[in-house]
Design a protein around this motif. Structure first.
Motif, PDB file in Angstrom:
ATOM      1  N   ALA A 156       4.639   4.620   7.823  1.00 22.04           N
ATOM      2  CA  ALA A 156       4.231   4.629   9.229  1.00 22.04           C
ATOM      3  C   ALA A 156       4.884   5.837   9.895  1.00 22.04           C
ATOM      4  CB  ALA A 156       4.663   3.351   9.931  1.00 22.04           C
ATOM      5  N   ALA A 157       4.286   6.290  11.011  1.00 24.78           N
ATOM      6  CA  ALA A 157       4.763   7.508  11.676  1.00 24.78           C
ATOM      7  C   ALA A 157       6.204   7.369  12.161  1.00 24.78           C
ATOM      8  CB  ALA A 157       3.835   7.864  12.833  1.00 24.78           C
ATOM      9  N   ARG A 158       6.606   6.137  12.553  1.00 22.93           N
ATOM     10  CA  ARG A 158       7.975   5.993  13.072  1.00 22.93           C
ATOM     11  C   ARG A 158       9.010   6.296  11.978  1.00 22.93           C
ATOM     12  NH1 ARG A 158       5.855   1.088  12.519  1.00 22.93           N
ATOM     13  NH2 ARG A 158       6.924  -0.499  11.275  1.00 22.93           N
ATOM     14  N   TYR A 159       8.653   6.052  10.721  1.00 22.93           N
ATOM     15  CA  TYR A 159       9.593   6.367   9.639  1.00 22.93           C
ATOM     16  C   TYR A 159       9.663   7.884   9.398  1.00 22.93           C
ATOM     17  CZ  TYR A 159       9.278   1.365   8.828  1.00 22.93           C
ATOM     18  OH  TYR A 159       9.301  -0.004   8.989  1.00 22.93           O
ATOM     19  N   VAL A 160       8.534   8.561   9.607  1.00 25.75           N
ATOM     20  CA  VAL A 160       8.550  10.027   9.526  1.00 25.75           C
ATOM     21  C   VAL A 160       9.495  10.559  10.593  1.00 25.75           C
ATOM     22  CG1 VAL A 160       7.192  12.148   9.683  1.00 25.75           C
ATOM     23  CG2 VAL A 160       6.140  10.070   8.740  1.00 25.75           C
ATOM     24  N   ALA A 161       9.359  10.019  11.813  1.00 26.89           N
ATOM     25  CA  ALA A 161      10.188  10.485  12.928  1.00 26.89           C
ATOM     26  C   ALA A 161      11.663  10.212  12.650  1.00 26.89           C
ATOM     27  CB  ALA A 161       9.746   9.803  14.229  1.00 26.89           C
ATOM     28  N   GLN A 162      11.958   9.043  12.070  1.00 30.32           N
ATOM     29  CA  GLN A 162      13.359   8.720  11.715  1.00 30.32           C
ATOM     30  C   GLN A 162      13.963   9.831  10.861  1.00 30.32           C
ATOM     31  OE1 GLN A 162      13.768   5.079   9.456  1.00 30.32           O
ATOM     32  NE2 GLN A 162      13.920   3.813  11.277  1.00 30.32           N
ATOM     33  N   ASP A 163      13.186  10.320   9.910  1.00 35.13           N
ATOM     34  CA  ASP A 163      13.718  11.288   8.943  1.00 35.13           C
ATOM     35  C   ASP A 163      13.589  12.737   9.403  1.00 35.13           C
ATOM     36  OD1 ASP A 163      14.137   9.092   7.357  1.00 35.13           O
ATOM     37  OD2 ASP A 163      13.140   9.894   5.581  1.00 35.13           O
ATOM     38  N   LEU A 164      12.520  13.069  10.136  1.00 37.20           N
ATOM     39  CA  LEU A 164      12.191  14.490  10.336  1.00 37.20           C
ATOM     40  C   LEU A 164      12.112  14.937  11.795  1.00 37.20           C
ATOM     41  CD1 LEU A 164       9.482  14.871   7.521  1.00 37.20           C
ATOM     42  CD2 LEU A 164      11.883  15.574   7.429  1.00 37.20           C
ATOM     43  N   ASP A 165      12.438  14.036  12.727  1.00 36.90           N
ATOM     44  CA  ASP A 165      12.368  14.420  14.142  1.00 36.90           C
ATOM     45  C   ASP A 165      13.261  15.636  14.392  1.00 36.90           C
ATOM     46  OD1 ASP A 165      11.537  14.223  16.754  1.00 36.90           O
ATOM     47  OD2 ASP A 165      13.215  12.952  17.354  1.00 36.90           O
ATOM     48  N   GLY A 166      12.714  16.630  15.068  1.00 30.71           N
ATOM     49  CA  GLY A 166      13.473  17.839  15.366  1.00 30.71           C
ATOM     50  C   GLY A 166      13.392  18.898  14.265  1.00 30.71           C
ATOM     51  N   ARG A 167      12.805  18.545  13.124  1.00 29.13           N
ATOM     52  CA  ARG A 167      12.734  19.490  11.999  1.00 29.13           C
ATOM     53  C   ARG A 167      11.330  20.045  11.779  1.00 29.13           C
ATOM     54  NH1 ARG A 167      16.749  19.185   8.164  1.00 29.13           N
ATOM     55  NH2 ARG A 167      18.450  17.828   8.780  1.00 29.13           N
ATOM     56  N   ILE A 168      10.314  19.418  12.398  1.00 32.28           N
ATOM     57  CA  ILE A 168       8.930  19.857  12.197  1.00 32.28           C
ATOM     58  C   ILE A 168       8.209  19.916  13.546  1.00 32.28           C
ATOM     59  CG2 ILE A 168       8.873  18.886   9.864  1.00 32.28           C
ATOM     60  CD1 ILE A 168       7.317  16.523  10.886  1.00 32.28           C
ATOM     61  N   GLU A 169       7.071  20.620  13.575  1.00 30.63           N
ATOM     62  CA  GLU A 169       6.391  20.844  14.857  1.00 30.63           C
ATOM     63  C   GLU A 169       5.677  19.605  15.378  1.00 30.63           C
ATOM     64  OE1 GLU A 169       6.691  23.163  12.618  1.00 30.63           O
ATOM     65  OE2 GLU A 169       7.167  25.040  13.637  1.00 30.63           O
ATOM     66  N   MET A 170       5.055  18.840  14.448  1.00 29.35           N
ATOM     67  CA  MET A 170       4.153  17.782  14.938  1.00 29.35           C
ATOM     68  C   MET A 170       4.035  16.640  13.934  1.00 29.35           C
ATOM     69  SD  MET A 170       0.190  18.488  15.955  1.00 29.35           S
ATOM     70  CE  MET A 170      -0.380  18.092  17.567  1.00 29.35           C
ATOM     71  N   ILE A 171       3.821  15.433  14.447  1.00 24.01           N
ATOM     72  CA  ILE A 171       3.500  14.281  13.597  1.00 24.01           C
ATOM     73  C   ILE A 171       2.185  13.699  14.097  1.00 24.01           C
ATOM     74  CG2 ILE A 171       4.176  11.976  12.824  1.00 24.01           C
ATOM     75  CD1 ILE A 171       7.120  12.762  13.402  1.00 24.01           C
ATOM     76  N   LEU A 172       1.189  13.614  13.207  1.00 19.33           N
ATOM     77  CA  LEU A 172      -0.056  12.929  13.551  1.00 19.33           C
ATOM     78  C   LEU A 172       0.146  11.453  13.214  1.00 19.33           C
ATOM     79  CD1 LEU A 172      -2.640  15.474  12.039  1.00 19.33           C
ATOM     80  CD2 LEU A 172      -1.965  15.215  14.450  1.00 19.33           C
ATOM     81  N   ASP A 173       0.129  10.608  14.242  1.00 15.32           N
ATOM     82  CA  ASP A 173       0.396   9.181  14.051  1.00 15.32           C
ATOM     83  C   ASP A 173      -0.914   8.440  13.841  1.00 15.32           C
ATOM     84  OD1 ASP A 173       1.010   6.514  14.182  1.00 15.32           O
ATOM     85  OD2 ASP A 173       2.248   6.664  15.986  1.00 15.32           O
ATOM     86  N   GLY A 174      -1.146   8.004  12.607  1.00 19.02           N
ATOM     87  CA  GLY A 174      -2.376   7.260  12.299  1.00 19.02           C
ATOM     88  C   GLY A 174      -2.100   5.797  12.025  1.00 19.02           C
ATOM     89  N   GLY A 175      -0.949   5.296  12.494  1.00 16.69           N
ATOM     90  CA  GLY A 175      -0.627   3.882  12.259  1.00 16.69           C
ATOM     91  C   GLY A 175      -0.133   3.638  10.845  1.00 16.69           C
ATOM     92  N   ASP A 176      -0.160   2.366  10.446  1.00 18.40           N
ATOM     93  CA  ASP A 176       0.302   2.018   9.093  1.00 18.40           C
ATOM     94  C   ASP A 176      -0.666   2.540   8.042  1.00 18.40           C
ATOM     95  OD1 ASP A 176       2.476   0.669  10.066  1.00 18.40           O
ATOM     96  OD2 ASP A 176       1.529  -1.308   9.979  1.00 18.40           O
ATOM     97  N   VAL A 177      -0.115   2.990   6.902  1.00 17.49           N
ATOM     98  CA  VAL A 177      -0.987   3.460   5.824  1.00 17.49           C
ATOM     99  C   VAL A 177      -1.651   2.273   5.136  1.00 17.49           C
ATOM    100  CG1 VAL A 177       0.378   5.533   5.396  1.00 17.49           C
ATOM    101  CG2 VAL A 177       0.827   3.453   4.059  1.00 17.49           C
ATOM    102  N   GLU A 178      -2.680   2.587   4.346  1.00 18.60           N
ATOM    103  CA  GLU A 178      -3.470   1.531   3.712  1.00 18.60           C
ATOM    104  C   GLU A 178      -2.817   1.032   2.413  1.00 18.60           C
ATOM    105  OE1 GLU A 178      -7.298   3.081   2.719  1.00 18.60           O
ATOM    106  OE2 GLU A 178      -7.768   1.335   1.473  1.00 18.60           O
ATOM    107  N   LEU A 179      -2.292   1.943   1.600  1.00 13.39           N
ATOM    108  CA  LEU A 179      -1.836   1.555   0.251  1.00 13.39           C
ATOM    109  C   LEU A 179      -0.319   1.411   0.131  1.00 13.39           C
ATOM    110  CD1 LEU A 179      -4.246   3.782  -1.891  1.00 13.39           C
ATOM    111  CD2 LEU A 179      -4.580   1.445  -1.090  1.00 13.39           C
ATOM    112  N   GLY A 180       0.455   2.372   0.617  1.00 16.26           N
ATOM    113  CA  GLY A 180       1.903   2.192   0.654  1.00 16.26           C
ATOM    114  C   GLY A 180       2.688   2.764  -0.507  1.00 16.26           C
ATOM    115  N   LEU A 181       2.036   3.182  -1.588  1.00 14.64           N
ATOM    116  CA  LEU A 181       2.728   3.866  -2.693  1.00 14.64           C
ATOM    117  C   LEU A 181       2.045   5.198  -2.938  1.00 14.64           C
ATOM    118  CD1 LEU A 181       3.299   1.259  -5.562  1.00 14.64           C
ATOM    119  CD2 LEU A 181       4.929   2.004  -3.826  1.00 14.64           C
ATOM    120  N   GLU A 182       2.812   6.190  -3.425  1.00 16.79           N
ATOM    121  CA  GLU A 182       2.247   7.517  -3.652  1.00 16.79           C
ATOM    122  C   GLU A 182       1.181   7.491  -4.758  1.00 16.79           C
ATOM    123  OE1 GLU A 182       5.285   6.610  -4.253  1.00 16.79           O
ATOM    124  OE2 GLU A 182       6.706   7.674  -2.974  1.00 16.79           O
ATOM    125  N   SER A 183       0.357   8.558  -4.759  1.00 18.15           N
ATOM    126  CA  SER A 183      -0.763   8.663  -5.686  1.00 18.15           C
ATOM    127  C   SER A 183      -0.333   8.628  -7.149  1.00 18.15           C
ATOM    128  CB  SER A 183      -1.504   9.982  -5.430  1.00 18.15           C
ATOM    129  OG  SER A 183      -0.631  11.084  -5.642  1.00 18.15           O
TER     130      SER A 183
END
Ligand code: TXA
Ligand code: MG
Length: 350
Positions: A156-183
């Protein structure tokens, strides 16, 4: 740097927001975006400076190659030396979707993006926001999972913000992901196709299309003495801050064992957590109990795992016990990630 967080509805995509996100990437900046698997941290895959920025923002070793995300199958041929028959078949069957293929790279792809390898990982995600963003960013977006190195991938976008806030330009928040594990990652450069990372597309699904498919021996074990073929799989990954141990065996024995351990932790004043399932969630006396759901519903497990691991961190849990969730399909991918999170600490009860 201030990180802008902008909501994007996959069903009604704001074109202006996507255009802006694309411009940031074209100018060499970084934008995190949702995919169907986990959130990605996107930069221009063809710009070496962008890839260096990705490593820096993540705190990731630069010998760990990035996945290049494309928005249409026709984009593949420019970044690889050749498109083998197997890649055509897999793309037809599983793209857009949670499958990454390793192929020989063309000169267009800088060494920075592939961690110095002559091969490149390519994936076409199915998330509509991801596809629109990749297109707007020039068609080739390098994106690892959008977490700080060593943390669980963000679902979810809030977890991206927890880790990367202040380090990147933008976060596109699309809500919770569908699958939850990497490809799923499959290497097509070595004769027989080899699965380097298990995921939603299972070995059986790949075998149905390709015939023979092998598995990297390091996927579920760490005693093979071999280095994993996907460089990223060798790092301690997906690690919660607390010490996680998996307890496998008959239900009753597992429950009794875990409760005995919890008792000991309590005496030592340690905060405890348990990952249980629908049938067992009531039996544990831990400070924080998380229900992974029905062990037979492997997709639900996949979707919850990283969130659960992050929640233990948020609650400062020090000692975590998990039941085992070994399964044949997606369950294998879940177990692969859980084993990594546990640093392969497993206790087998009779
Ligand atoms: O679902 C996913 O794949 C997500 C979303 C954002 O698309 N991305 C993702 O990227 O999980 P990352 O960087 O966290 O994991 C990529 C894995 C790493 O283990 C890396 O070592 C491996 O892919 N990899 C990348 N290029 C490779 C190559 N040329 N040969 C072997 N392994 C490669
Ligand atoms: Mg990752």
């Amino acid at each position: 740097m201030e990180t802008r967080i902008v909501c994007v509805d996959e069903k009604n995509i704001d074109k202006e927001v996507i255009r802006e996100a694309g411009e940031i990437v074209k100018a060499g900046g970084l934008v995190a975006f949702p995919t169907e698997t986990v959130y990605g941290l996107g930069g221009d895959a063809l710009n070496p400076a962008s890839s260096r920025k990705i490593y820096e923002a993540k705190g990731r070793p630069s010998d760990n190659p990035l996945i290049v995300h494309i928005a249409k199958v026709e984009a593949l041929s420019a970044i690889v030396k050749r498109v083998p028959e197997e890649a055509v078949k897999l793309a037809q069957a599983f793209w857009p979707g949670p499958l990454t293929m390793i192929l020989e790279k063309s000169d267009l792809v800088p060494a920075e993006t592939t961690g110095g390898l002559e091969t490149v990982a390519v994936r076409m995600p199915s998330h509509r926001t991801a596809l629109a963003f990749i297109e707007a960013a020039g068609g080739y977006v390098a994106a690892p999972s959008a977490n700080r190195s060593g943390r669980p991938s963000p679902t979810a976008a809030r977890y991206v913000a927890q880790d990367l806030d202040g380090r990147i330009e933008m976060i596109l928040d699309g809500g919770d992901v569908e699958l939850g594990l990497e490809s799923t990652i499959v290497d097509l450069t070595a004769g027989t196709p080899v699965i380097l990372r298990p995921g939603y597309i299972t070995r059986q699904m790949l075998a149905d299309i390709l015939g023979r498919v092998e598995e990297d021996v390091t996927i579920l074990r760490d005693d093979s003495g071999q280095a994993p073929k996907a460089p990223g799989m060798k790092y301690r990954h997906y690690a919660p801050k607390g010490e996680l141990t998996i307890i496998a065996g008959p239900k009753q024995a597992v429950a009794e064992y875990i409760n005995r351990q919890l008792e000991g932790c309590r005496r030592e004043g340690k905060k405890t957590g348990v990952i249980a399932s629908d049938a067992t969630i009531g039996v544990y006396q831990a400070d924080v109990c998380k229900n992974a759901g029905d062990p037979l519903d492997e997709s639900a497990l996949a979707k919850r795992l990283y969130r659960i691991l992050r929640e233990f961190d948020d609650e400062d849990v020090e000692i975590i016990y998990s039941e085992s969730f070994a399964g044949a399909g997606v369950g294998q991918a879940v177990m692969n990630r859980l084993l990594k999170a546990a640093g392969h600490r497993v206790i087998e009860l009779k």
